[in-house]
Scaffold this motif. Structure first.
Motif, PDB file in Angstrom:
ATOM      1  N   CYS B 207      40.683  43.772  39.221  1.00  0.00           N
ATOM      2  CA  CYS B 207      41.367  42.492  39.035  1.00  0.00           C
ATOM      3  C   CYS B 207      40.441  41.474  38.377  1.00  0.00           C
ATOM      4  CB  CYS B 207      41.866  41.961  40.379  1.00  0.00           C
ATOM      5  SG  CYS B 207      43.251  42.903  41.017  1.00  0.00           S
ATOM      6  N   PHE B 208      39.173  41.484  38.800  1.00  0.00           N
ATOM      7  CA  PHE B 208      38.236  40.516  38.245  1.00  0.00           C
ATOM      8  C   PHE B 208      37.984  40.782  36.760  1.00  0.00           C
ATOM      9  CE2 PHE B 208      33.998  38.743  37.461  1.00  0.00           C
ATOM     10  CZ  PHE B 208      34.242  37.435  37.853  1.00  0.00           C
ATOM     11  N   GLN B 209      37.891  42.059  36.402  1.00  0.00           N
ATOM     12  CA  GLN B 209      37.691  42.404  34.998  1.00  0.00           C
ATOM     13  C   GLN B 209      38.881  41.927  34.174  1.00  0.00           C
ATOM     14  OE1 GLN B 209      34.907  44.425  33.863  1.00  0.00           O
ATOM     15  NE2 GLN B 209      34.735  46.161  35.266  1.00  0.00           N
ATOM     16  N   TYR B 210      40.098  42.112  34.730  1.00  0.00           N
ATOM     17  CA  TYR B 210      41.275  41.652  34.007  1.00  0.00           C
ATOM     18  C   TYR B 210      41.232  40.140  33.836  1.00  0.00           C
ATOM     19  CZ  TYR B 210      46.078  41.326  32.461  1.00  0.00           C
ATOM     20  OH  TYR B 210      47.199  41.092  31.731  1.00  0.00           O
ATOM     21  N   TRP B 211      40.841  39.444  34.912  1.00  0.00           N
ATOM     22  CA  TRP B 211      40.746  37.985  34.856  1.00  0.00           C
ATOM     23  C   TRP B 211      39.766  37.559  33.761  1.00  0.00           C
ATOM     24  CZ3 TRP B 211      36.572  34.706  35.616  1.00  0.00           C
ATOM     25  CH2 TRP B 211      36.898  33.352  35.695  1.00  0.00           C
ATOM     26  N   MET B 212      38.625  38.251  33.710  1.00  0.00           N
ATOM     27  CA  MET B 212      37.626  37.933  32.695  1.00  0.00           C
ATOM     28  C   MET B 212      38.206  38.091  31.302  1.00  0.00           C
ATOM     29  SD  MET B 212      33.730  38.837  33.513  1.00  0.00           S
ATOM     30  CE  MET B 212      33.893  40.574  33.264  1.00  0.00           C
ATOM     31  N   ALA B 213      38.907  39.209  31.070  1.00  0.00           N
ATOM     32  CA  ALA B 213      39.492  39.449  29.762  1.00  0.00           C
ATOM     33  C   ALA B 213      40.537  38.392  29.435  1.00  0.00           C
ATOM     34  CB  ALA B 213      40.106  40.855  29.721  1.00  0.00           C
TER      35      ALA B 213
END
Lengths: 490, 490, 490, 490
Positions: B207-213
Motif C-alpha cells: 500500500c505504501f509503495q502505491y501511495w508513493m507512486a
C-alpha cells in the motif's frame, strides 16, 4: 475366546518394530478365515506379499502424482497415449479397495485386533477414506464416454483427476514409518523426502501455470505466450520445459525475469506461490540444519574433551608422560564408545544386565585362579557387579600404596607388575589373560603392594572391594575356598 | 478487609494458567461493585463474556490492520464505501476504552488486585496507553467534516488513520499468551504468527509503495506507471494486485525485474525494505529451524538409544535372544514414556508423590496376600517407596541365584516362575494380577530361588528390599502379621 | 613371528592420533623390506616424506580439479599451453600408483598391518581404486596422437579428462582427517571446505555451461551468444569471466537476467542446477548455524549463570557484600574453567587421577606442618582425595561455628583468620602458602573456631573430614605423628 | 615494592567484570605519576573520563568508517566540504596515540600491571599497532599539499584514506566486550552488531562500485552509465543512492536486473561480492537461529514439563484434584525459578551458602518456638542445612502416617492441620508464620500424626530429620533446651 489373547498382546506390536514379533505365542493366531493380520509372523509369507503389494502401490502412486497434474496441463495427452496406463493403474487401486475389506485392524481405544468382517467393512465405509478412495479411482472420462458416447476433453476432467493425488497419503505414511525404522539412515530418509516434496511441488505448479496460460483468453498476454508465440502448437516437451524452468526460477528465487507473470490472474497465483516458497525454503534449511547439528554433535564432544585435557595439562604444566596417558585414555574412550557399558546399561532392568554380564564375563571369571571351584551362585552374583574396562598401553591401572578399592581380571592384553624400591621402578612379572591384579590389597585390605601398568591395549574386568566383601561374606564355604585358592597360588 | 484475602492469592493466578483458578475460596470474591476481576471463576460468565469480547475485538483489529494502510493508498475508498465500516469499528473500540475503567488490575509490585475505581482510572489515564487508545479511535476525517463542513481527501488523514495500527498490540499479546498455553500447539501458534506478520508487512509495504507512486509528480517515472500507464484510472483491484505482486517479488528476493524502483525516492525506500527483508527472512528461517530441531529431538534420542544397543550387542556378539530382550525393553520404554514415574516425579513434593502412589497402587497392594490385615499406616508408608515398572513379554524380571534386592507385585499381565535344574529350565507355575514374585528371597535374605519371566506385557510394582526392611522393622505387630500371612500362603 | 606384536598394537593407532604412537616398543618394527608402514615412528623420516608427498599430491589435485573442466570448455587450451603441465602432473600420479604397491595397509577385520607385497598388490588391484587410478592418469589425447599421428580436439577427450576428478577423493579424505585433528580449528577447516566445494562447483558448472553454448548449433541462441556475438572468437579470459559470472548469479539466486538460459537444452540444465542450489544453500547455512550455535554455547552458559545469581540476589534482597561474593566466585569459576578438575577428571581412571594429584599437590602437602615426617604411603592416599579450589579475594572460606567438613592447605595467595567476638570481627593472623586452615575443627571434631577469609586470589587444596579420618585411622603410627605435629605447632 | 601487591591482584580484574574491583586494598594503588591504570577504582573519575573518551572515539570511528569509502568514490568531496571534518577527527586520534603512552597495561604472561613508561612505550612502538595507528592518522592529502603546494585529487589518496578503517578494530573490541557484559541484552548487542556490519559492507561496496564506474574508460559501458548517462555530472546524492541501491539489490539476492554489471572488471568484482554474500547471509541466518533457539529454550522446557504431567495424569486416570495439585506445583516452580536455591547454589562454596542461609532464614528460625534460647552455634549449623520451599494453595505438605523425613517452619502464608478420623478429614487448627509443622513426628520418630495442607501460597523452610539429629546430637545442652521448649509448647 482365545483370539483375545493375541489381540491383547497386540498392544505392544503396534507401530514400532520387528523384535516384538516374538511375543506372539504359537497357539494364539486364529484370526477369522480370509482376514489378514496387519502384523503377522506366523503367516509370514502373507505379510511379505502384503509388503510387496504396498511397495508396488507406492510406485503406482508416484506415477499418479506425476500424471494427474500433467494431464491437467496437456489435456490431449490425458485422452491419448496416457489413457490406457491410467486405466491399468486405476484398476490396481480398485483391487486394493476390495482387499482393504479383508485386513484386520487395531482398535485404538481397546488395543485389540478386530477381525470381524462386518466391523472392518463398517469402519472403512463410514470413514472419509472409503469415499475418497473410490472417488480417486473412478476413471471419470471413460465413464462419461461410455454414457454419452462422446470423447470430451476439458478441464473439468483434469480437476477430477487431481482427486488421484489423495493417494499421496500412502507415500507420506511410508516416510513416517521409515523415519522411525533404525535400519534406514534418518539423514537419507529425510533427504529423499525433501527432494520428493520439492519435485512434486515444482511439477504441479509448473503444470498449473501452463494450464492457466493455455486457458487465458489472450495468449500473448500470458507468461509463456509473451516469450513463445503459438506455444500451444509447439511440442508438449517444449511447453513442459518452459513450465518447469519458470517454476524453479521462481521457487529458488533466482527470478531472471526472462519469463514473468503478465496478466493479473498469473500475478495473483504467483503471489501465493512465492509466499508458500518462503515457508518451503525455511523448512528445507531448517531440516538441513537439524541434520547437520545432530551429525556434528559427536565430533564436538570429542574435540571439546580433548581440548580440555590439553588445556588442563598445559596450564598445570603436567609432565609429558602424564599428558600422553590422559590423551591415550580419552582417545580410547571415544574409539570404544559403543563398547561402553554405562551408556547402554543405564535403562535396562537388572535381570537383563545380569544376563549380559554372564555372557561376557563368565568364562573369564571361572578361569581366574581365585574363583576356582566356588559355587555357581556366588559367581552369578559377583558377575552382576563387574564392569568391563579398557586401558590403552603404558597406563597405570593400580599405583603402589593406593587404597585397594578394586581388583582386576585381565581379559586380553598384557600388564606389568612393577615395584618402586630405592627410588627406581623394578619390573616384577607380567600378567596375561585370566590372571588377576590387585587382589592382594583387596583380600587383606592393605595398600596395594605393586604398581600395575598396561603393556598394550588391555581389556580388564573390574570388581570393587566393597561389592566383593558384601557378596562373599554370607557364603562361608566359598569364602574359605577363595582363601585356599589364594594360598595355593602363592 | 476480606477482599485482601483473594488479592493475596492472586499472586499465583497471574499470567500462566487455568488450574490455579481453584485456589480462590468461596467466601473471598468481593470486589467493589461494577468492577470486573480479570481472572474470575465465580463470575465465570463475566469472564467468558470478557473473553468473547476480547476475541471479537481481535477480529476488529485484523480489519483495522488491513484497512488502515489500504485507505492510505486508495484514499477515495476511505471516504467512500469503507467509511461506515470504519465508524462502526471505531465505536466498538470507544466502548472498550470506557470498559477499561471498570476492570481491576494486578499491581506488579504488591501482587494485589486493585479494585479501587480511582486508582484504576488514574493508572490508565496517566500511562501512554490511554492517549494512544483515544488517538487510535478518533475518526479524524469525520470530525474534520463536521467542523469544516467539507469532505477532504488527503494523505494527512491517511497517516492519522495509521494510528489505528496501535491496536495491533492486542494481537501481539494474544500470541504471547497462546504460546504459553499448552492447550494449543506451539508449532501451530508460532506458524500462524509468522504468516500473520509476513502478510501484514506485505500488505502495508504494498500500500505504501502505491501511495508513493500515486503521489510522485511524474506518473510515468514510478515503478507502476512505467509498466501500466494511467494506473490511477484503472481499477483499485488492479493497482492492489500490482502492489502486492511487486512487494512479494522483492520480499522473497525473486526480483523478476518486470517491476522495479524507478525514481530516487522509490530506490531509497526499497533499500530500507530490502535490508529489513534480510532480518525477516533470517527470523522466519530461525524460527522454522527451532521448531524442527525441537520436534525431531525425541526421534533422535530414540534412534540413538536403539543404535547404541544394536552396536553394543553386535560388537560383543551377544546371543540373539538377549539382543531381543534389550530391544523389546528399549522400545517399550519409548512407548510408555508418558507413564514413566521418574520424569514426572522429579520435581514434585513428597506429599503429592505419596498421594499419586496411593491412588495407583493401594488397591493392588491391599489385595496382595502378604499385606492382608496389616495396618493402614504401614501400607501408606510402603506405597511411598514403590515404583511402577513395565516388562515386555519374555523378559527376565528376576534371575535365579541373584541377590534379592527387590520384590514385585504383579498389577496386570502374567509372569512365569521357572527353575533351572540339571541343566534345563523347568516351568513351575504362573502368576497373575495381585500375586507376588521374589518375596521369598527378600523375606529370608537368600538368593532368589526362582527365575521370574514375563509371559506377556506386564505391569508390576517394585519394592526394594532395603526400604521394605526399614519401614517394617518399627511395626512389630505388622511384621508378625506379614510372617503369618506368608506361612499361611505356603 | 615378532612382527605380529606391532601389528596387534596397531589396533590402537589407526585413525585418530599422534599420542598413540608411543605404544610401539623398540624391538617390534620389522616390516618386510621396501614396505612402508602408513604410521611409523621409527622410520619417522619416511613418514614425514610420505606426508610431504601426500601434501604435494593434494596441490596437484587442486590443479587437476581446475584444469579438467577448463579444458573441456576451452578445448584448444587442452592441446595447447596446458598440455605439458598436464603430462607432468599425470606422471606424478603414475608414480604414486606404483608407490601404492609398497605401502602396508591395515586389515579392517583383524586390525593387523599387512606387509605381504602380494596381498597389498592383490587388494589394490582387485578393488575399484586401481582401474580408476589408472584411468584417471592416462593421457588419452597423447596416446591417441601417438597411435594415429593426428592431433584431434574433441569433447570426447574433454570428458575423458574429467576422469581426473576422481583424484578429488584425496582432498575429501584430507578434510575428514583435519576435522578430527584438534590441532586445527574445526571452524576453520569446515569453513575452508565449504569455500572449496563452492568454488569447485562454480568453476565446473561455469565451464560446462560454456561448453554447452560452444557446442549448440545456433550460436546466437545460447546464453552467452545472445549477449556477446562471436563469443568463440573473443579471448578465453572473457568467456571464462562470463561463465563464472552467470553461474554465480544463478547460484546465489541473484538472477539479474542480463544473462539467462535461451535454448531448451540450457533450460533443462539450469533446472537441475537450481534444484541442486537449494540443497547447497541449505547445506552452507546449516553448517554456519551449527558452528555459530556451538561457539556461542559457552557465552550463553556464563550469561545465564550470572543472570540467575543477580536475579536471585535481588529477589531475596541479599546484602550487596554477599552478592559481590557470589559474583566474584562465579566469574572466577568461568575464568578458571580449564583448571577445574571435575570436568577433566570425570572419565579418567583412578590411577591417572592419583598421578596428577601427586604431581600437583605433593610438594605443598609435604611442606604442611601437619604432615611432616609421615609415611609416603599415607601422603599418596591423602592426595588421591584432595581437590584444588580457587577463592576470589574477600570471600569466606570457613565461617565460624560451622560444622568441620573440610580443611584446607593454602597453595598460593593469602587468607585471614578472623574471630567474631562481642559483636565485632577481630583479626587474628594471616596465613600464607603451605599453611593450613580449619584443621583444628577437623582434628577435634568441634565447630570451626575461626572464620577464614581470603585476602586475595587464593589457591587452596581441600581435604574432606570424612576421607581424612577414613584414610588415617588404619595408620596408627602416622596418626600419632600428626597429633604430635599439631601439639608442636601450638 | 608495594605496587607489586595490586599488580598481582590484577590477575583477577582483567577482562570480565566490575565486582572484582573490590579486591583492591586501600594502600596499594600507587602507579607511577601520570600513568593511568586501565581498571582503576580509586581514581574512579579518571576511569570514567577514560570511558567517555573511548566512547567519543567510537563515535569518531563510525564517522571515519563512513567517510573513508565515501571520499574514495566521490573524491572532490574529500578535498572539499569533508576535509576540515577529517582533519579534526584525525587530530583527536593523534591525541589518543599520545595518550596511549601513558596508560599502564597488563602483562599477559605475568599478570602484572606494567606502569614503567619506558616499557609502555617500547611495547606500543614495537608492535604493529603503533605504525598502523600513525599511518591511519596522517592526513596525506594535506601533507602533499603542504610539500608540493598543489591540490591533487586522486585515487591514490583515496586508497591511503582507507587506512583509517584500521580504527574499526575499536568497534570490534567494543562489541566483544558488550557481548560478555550481562547488563546488556545479548540479543540486542548481537543484533546491532549484525546491522552495523551489514550497513558498513553495503556502504563500502557501493562506494567501491561507484569508484570503478567513475574510473572506467567508457562511461556508457558501466553499470551506472548504461542506465544514467553523464552520471558523474549529476548530484552526489543521486550517484550514492544508485550505488547503495544496486549493492543491496545484489546483497539481498533480489537482482531486479535494472542495474547490472556491464564490463568485465565489474563482472569479476561482482563474482567475489556474490560469493562473499553467501557467507554473510549464512552468518546472519545462523546468528538469528542461535538467538531464537536460545530464547525459546525456557518455553519449551515449561511446555514439555506441563504436557508430561497432563499425559501422565490422564493415562493413569488420576483424580482431578491430584492433577490440579501437580499442575499448581509445576506452574509455581516455573514462576519462582529465579528463587530456586538449587540452580544458584550448585557451584557456590559452602561458606557463601551459609551466609545466604543466615541472611534469609535466621530471623524466622530464631522466632520458632523450638529454637528459643538455644546457642548461636547450633542455629548457624542448622541453617546451613535448611532449604526454602514454596507450596501453592491446597497442596499437601505432609500427609498423615508418612515417615517423618522432614519438618517445616512456615515463613509466610498459612497452612492447615488436618486429621483423618472415622473416614472424614477433620480440621484441627491453622498455622501461620514462624510456626512449625511436622516437628512431632521428627522429634519422636513416629509416623506423622497430622496432614498438613497449605491454605494459600506458602513459603516454608525445610529441615531434614537426618541432618537435624546429626547436628543436635553433640550439643547436649541445646538438645535439652529443645525438649523443654517442646514440652512447654504442649
Amino acid at each position: 475366546r482365545r483370539s483375545g489373547e493375541i489381540n491383547n498382546l497386540a498392544t505392544v506390536s503396534s507401530s514400532l518394530l520387528p523384535a516384538f514379533g516374538t511375543v506372539i505365542d504359537d497357539g494364539y493366531l486364529q484370526l477369522k478365515r480370509f482376514i489378514i493380520a496387519p502384523y503377522d509372523r506366523r503367516y509370514r509369507q502373507i505379510v511379505i506379499k502384503n509388503r510387496w503389494w504396498q511397495t508396488f502401490l507406492v510406485v503406482l502412486v508416484i506415477y499418479s502424482a506425476w500424471a494427474s497434474p500433467f494431464e491437467l496441463a496437456f489435456d490431449h495427452v490425458a485422452t491419448g497415449s496416457l489413457m490406457p496406463v491410467d486405466l491399468i493403474v486405476d484398476s490396481f487401486f480398485a483391487i486394493d479397495i476390495i482387499l482393504t475389506f479383508f485386513v484386520a485392524y487395531l482398535d485404538k481405544s481397546t488395543y485389540l485386533l478386530v477381525d470381524d468382517p462386518k466391523k472392518i467393512a463398517l469402519r472403512y465405509a463410514t470413514k472419509l477414506w472409503f469415499p475418497m478412495d473410490v472417488a480417486s479411482t473412478l476413471p471419470f472420462q471413460v465413464i462419461y464416454r461410455i454414457f454419452t458416447g462422446k470423447l470430451k476433453r476439458g478441464s473439468a476432467f483434469g480437476f477430477l483427476n487431481l482427486l488421484r493425488l489423495w493417494r499421496l497419503r500412502r507415500v507420506s505414511k511410508l516416510f513416517a514409518r521409515l523415519e522411525k525404522d533404525t535400519r534406514f539412515s534418518y539423514f537419507g530418509t529425510r533427504f529423499i523426502k525433501l527432494i520428493c516434496v520439492t519435485l512434486f511441488i515444482v511439477h504441479s505448479v509448473g503444470c498449473f501455470q501452463y494450464w492457466m496460460a493455455a486457458h487465458y483468453h489472450i495468449k500473448e498476454k500470458t507468461w509463456i505466450g509473451a516469450e513463445l508465440g503459438n506455444f500451444e502448437e509447439r511440442s508438449i516437451w517444449l511447453g513442459y520445459t518452459y513450465s518447469l524452468y519458470w517454476t524453479i526460477t521462481t521457487l529458488t528465487t533466482v527470478g531472471y525475469g526472462d519469463l514473468h507473470a503478465v496478466n493479473t490472474r498469473e500475478k495473483i497465483f504467483n503471489i501465493f506461490f512465492m509466499l508458500f516458497n518462503i515457508g518451503l525454503t525455511a523448512y528445507i534449511i531448517g531440516n538441513m540444519t537439524n541434520l547437520i547439528v545432530h551429525s556434528a554433535y559427536r565430533t564436538f564432544v570429542m574435540r571439546d574433551a580433548i581440548n580440555q585435557i590439553l588445556r588442563y595439562a598445559s596450564k598445570n604444566r603436567l609432565p609429558e608422560s602424564l599428558k600422553e596417558q590422559m590423551m591415550a585414555h580419552m582417545q580410547l574412550k571415544f574409539k570404544t564408545l559403543e563398547l561402553q557399558q554405562d551408556e547402554v546399561f543405564g535403562d535396562l532392568p537388572k535381570a537383563i544386565r545380569s544376563s549380559i554380564g554372564q555372557h561376557l564375563f563368565q568364562r573369564t571369571v571361572e578361569k581366574a585362579y581365585l574363583f576356582k571351584e566356588i559355587s555357581e551362585d556366588l559367581i552369578v552374583q559377583l558377575i552382576a557387579e563387574m564392569k568391563a574396562e579398557y586401558f590403552p598401553p603404558k597406563v597405570d591401572i593400580i599405583i603402589q600404596n593406593e587404597i585397594p578399592t578394586d581388583f582386576y581380571i585381565i581379559v586380553s592384553g598384557q600388564v606389568d607388575l612393577l615395584i618402586y624400591k630405592d627410588g627406581t621402578e623394578q619390573f616384577l612379572s607380567k600378567l596375561g589373560p585370566s590372571e588377576m591384579a590387585g587382589e592382594i590389597g583387596v583380600l587383606f585390605n592393605i595398600p596395594q603392594p605393586f604398581t600395575v601398568r598396561s603393556k598394550r591395549l588391555s581389556q580388564v574386568i573390574r570388581i570393587s572391594h566393597q561389592h566383593f566383601k558384601q557378596i562373599v561374606q554370607p557364603h562361608v564355604d566359598d569364602g574359605r575356598t577363595i582363601i585356599s585358592n589364594f594360598t595355593q597360588y602363592l
